[in-house]
Design an enzyme around this catalytic site. Structure first.
Site, PDB file in Angstrom:
ATOM      1  N   CYS A 182       0.852  -1.189   0.000  1.00 33.71           N
ATOM      2  CA  CYS A 182       0.000   0.000   0.000  1.00 33.71           C
ATOM      3  C   CYS A 182       0.883   1.233   0.000  1.00 33.71           C
ATOM      4  CB  CYS A 182      -0.876  -0.026   1.254  1.00 33.71           C
ATOM      5  SG  CYS A 182      -1.997   1.371   1.371  1.00 33.71           S
ATOM      6  N   LEU A 183       0.530   2.218  -0.832  1.00 34.07           N
ATOM      7  CA  LEU A 183       1.335   3.442  -0.887  1.00 34.07           C
ATOM      8  C   LEU A 183       1.355   4.157   0.466  1.00 34.07           C
ATOM      9  CD1 LEU A 183       0.211   4.851  -4.366  1.00 34.07           C
ATOM     10  CD2 LEU A 183       2.395   3.746  -3.817  1.00 34.07           C
ATOM     11  N   HIS A 212     -10.099   1.007   1.853  1.00 31.86           N
ATOM     12  CA  HIS A 212      -9.674   2.364   2.228  1.00 31.86           C
ATOM     13  C   HIS A 212     -10.879   3.282   2.414  1.00 31.86           C
ATOM     14  CE1 HIS A 212      -5.336   2.199   2.137  1.00 31.86           C
ATOM     15  NE2 HIS A 212      -5.283   1.746   0.898  1.00 31.86           N
TER      16      HIS A 212
HETATM   17 NI    NI Z   1      -3.666   0.903  -0.037  1.00 29.99          NI
END
Ligand code: NI
Length: 187
Positions: free
Chosen positions: A100-101, A146
């Site tokens: 995940c960024l 998210h």
């Molecule tokens: Ni993510």
């Protein structure tokens, strides 16, 4: 415009997103900025809370052959999902490594339904429905999480999470480096 990416530990990533009220200049700008930000960071998905916004919007970049048939005509544009809802998921599950960024340098296997069916509005705010499997289904479910304030690390075993505790604490306190811009302002 490339937007700085929020890190794990930022409250906006736990808040959950709200229904976007439809076509507006502000949403269009957000979509363009999110695509640019995702591409700049080399990600394959990005959800609005990751850039500090609370609209139910995410974008995804999938190679044409991985795209669900219903979405293939959108190539080469990134896929845009506004107000997405998963309406069906398969009993069959699969496990695959996710990252995940918002949590640089962490990769963990996550178990999820193999196929999903969903409704959403595309970037032209047209109502659509699609069925996805494999990597497409995985990216979609990760980004949908998210929008509910959930991270992939919430879906791993307590044992695995304990091993990550120190790393996650470092990310939350900003002690992490990435090749893309991280948000460093007030939370
Ligand atoms: Ni993510």
């Amino acid at each position: 415009m490339i937007l700085p990416i929020r890190l794990y530990g930022d409250p906006v990533l736990r808040r959950g997103a709200e229904e976007a009220s439809g076509d507006s200049a502000s949403i269009r700008q957000l979509i363009d900025d999110m695509i640019e930000t995702m591409r700049g960071a080399g990600g394959i998905g990005l959800a609005a809370p990751q850039v500090g916004r609370t609209e139910r919007v995410f974008v995804a970049e999938l190679a044409a052959e991985l795209r669900p048939a219903e979405a293939r005509e959108q190539a080469p544009e990134a896929l845009v999902f506004v107000n997405p809802e998963i309406i069906e998921e398969s009993d069959e599950e699969s496990e695959f490594e996710e990252g995940c960024l918002s949590i640089p340098d962490v990769v963990e296997p996550v178990r999820r339904p193999e196929r999903i069916r969903m409704t959403y509005l595309d970037r032209h705010f047209r109502a659509r429905e699609l069925e996805a499997g494999g990597l497409a289904a995985r990216v979609i479910q990760h980004e949908m999480d998210h929008l509910e304030g959930v991270f992939f690390v919430d879906r791993i075993s307590a044992f695995r999470r304990r091993l990550l505790r120190r790393k996650l604490r470092e990310v939350a306190s900003g002690k992490v480096e990435a090749s893309y811009a991280l948000y460093a302002g007030p939370k």
